[in-house]
Design an enzyme around this catalytic site. Structure first.
Site, PDB file in Angstrom:
ATOM      1  N   ASP A  73      43.785 137.623 139.350  1.00  0.00           N
ATOM      2  CA  ASP A  73      42.882 137.780 138.212  1.00  0.00           C
ATOM      3  C   ASP A  73      43.585 137.454 136.900  1.00  0.00           C
ATOM      4  OD1 ASP A  73      44.429 140.183 138.557  1.00  0.00           O
ATOM      5  OD2 ASP A  73      43.105 141.189 137.134  1.00  0.00           O
ATOM      6  N   GLU A 128      44.281 143.341 138.685  1.00  0.00           N
ATOM      7  CA  GLU A 128      45.519 143.929 138.173  1.00  0.00           C
ATOM      8  C   GLU A 128      45.461 144.142 136.666  1.00  0.00           C
ATOM      9  OE1 GLU A 128      49.624 143.892 136.420  1.00  0.00           O
ATOM     10  OE2 GLU A 128      47.982 142.479 136.105  1.00  0.00           O
TER      11      GLU A 128
END
Length: 355
Positions: A73, A128
């Site tokens: 991400d 994250e």
């Protein structure tokens, strides 16, 4: 958006392909699908998936297993897509440094290392960059810890090509004040909670953060206001105020010790813990970590941030941070990575895993 990932191209070109697939936190499905599809086409890997996290493993019966982990991400896009390569060998775009260059290196190794000298686990996980409760690695730890088992782990966070040991711990607290609400035209009838927060800021401005050396690495702490909340309207004396303070603490402190220190700093205020995560000791004396440092060939440094090495440490897996890209460029509008750095990271890891 590409229909498939081309794992035959070099890691720099693969980085560009990954960057051009938007994957803001909790919107990673398209990229996770591409990663899963590419890995399932490799017969030497066993592949599992949980949500938008993909895990691939060799099963060669080697004496040691190494985990290579990276998040897929990014932070929200800042007008910095699609990627672009300039004439100076710099690849620009959201996620180039943090951390699609590291993910590209993982994918290249997964595709090409069919007989490494250690068994390998490749972890590609989601979310994250947002609150810890959504973190894909946290979810894997809770649901499938056996997928993460290993003797040593490398988190492919950007480190500018250095090995960074351990990580800081982090906690956030609300330091609260209360007063009495009143009309601002008759302020003497009230008690201004925002004014009462001034000593909180004074203490933070005067605070001298600790520096501590652990295993030869110097960790620097920080205690900082990151948010101030208070007030109701332009003509109301506020009856409440809260200063959110972030304490980044060295990994020789436990979470409880860090909280106790913060409470001591603000001993005459109401302190409410809102968020906490432990640090991780560097562990560079572990044989696997020492061998990795020798193989990479750079002087190790401390990790001046919290990273998921702490999750591996909690599992009993020694872990370090290592990856291409400058961490100071993470989340920046001008985020970029040097092509040479991406290729070098792949070369060094390949040498370690085949030499």
């Amino acid at each position: 958006m590409p229909h498939e990932l081309d794992l035959s191209q070099d890691a720099a070109r693969l980085t560009a392909q990954l960057v051009d697939v938007p994957s803001v936190s909790q919107q990673e499905k398209a990229l996770a699908d591409l990663v899963e599809e590419a890995l399932r086409g490799l017969p030497h890997l066993a592949v599992d998936r949980d949500g938008d996290a993909v895990v691939a493993r060799t099963r060669l019966g080697r004496a040691e297993r190494v985990v290579l982990a990276g998040h897929i991400d990014t932070v929200p896009i800042a007008d910095n897509l699609p990627s672009r390569l300039d004439g100076n060998g710099l690849l620009w775009g959201c996620g180039t440094s943090d951390m699609k260059a590291g993910v590209a290196v993982q994918l290249r190794l997964a595709a090409t290392l069919t007989a490494p000298n250690r068994d390998l686990t490749y972890v590609f996980y989601d979310a994250e960059e947002i609150a810890a409760e959504f973190n894909g690695l946290k979810r894997l730890v809770e649901r499938h810890p056996e997928w993460l088992a290993g003797d040593f782990a490398v988190l492919m966070e950007p480190t500018d090509g250095k090995v960074e040991g351990g990580c800081q711990g982090t906690l956030r607290i609300r330091v609260e004040t209360t007063g009495r609400r009143a009309h601002s035209a008759r302020s003497w009838l009230g008690d201004n909670a925002i004014h009462k927060a001034a000593p909180i800021l004074d203490r933070l401005a005067a605070y001298e953060p600790r520096r501590v050396v652990i295993d030869g690495l110097e960790y620097r702490e920080g205690l900082n206001a990151v948010l101030v909340e208070g007030g109701h309207a332009g003509n109301v004396i506020p009856d409440s105020c809260a200063v959110t303070v972030n304490f980044r603490f060295a990994p020789d402190r436990s979470e409880a010790e860090a909280l106790a220190h913060a409470e001591e700093v603000f001993d005459d205020f109401t302190v409410v813990l809102t968020d906490s995560a432990p640090g991780a000791l560097p562990g560079l004396a572990h044989p696997a970590a020492a061998a990795f440092v020798r193989a990479i060939g750079t002087e190790p440094a401390p990790k001046d941030a919290w990273t998921d090495v702490a999750r591996f440490t909690a599992l009993g897996v020694p872990a370090v941070n290592y990856g291409p890209g400058d961490p100071k460029l993470a989340h920046a509008r001008e985020e970029h990575v040097a092509v040479a750095a991406v290729l070098e990271a792949e070369e060094r890891l390949r040498g370690w895993l085949t030499g």
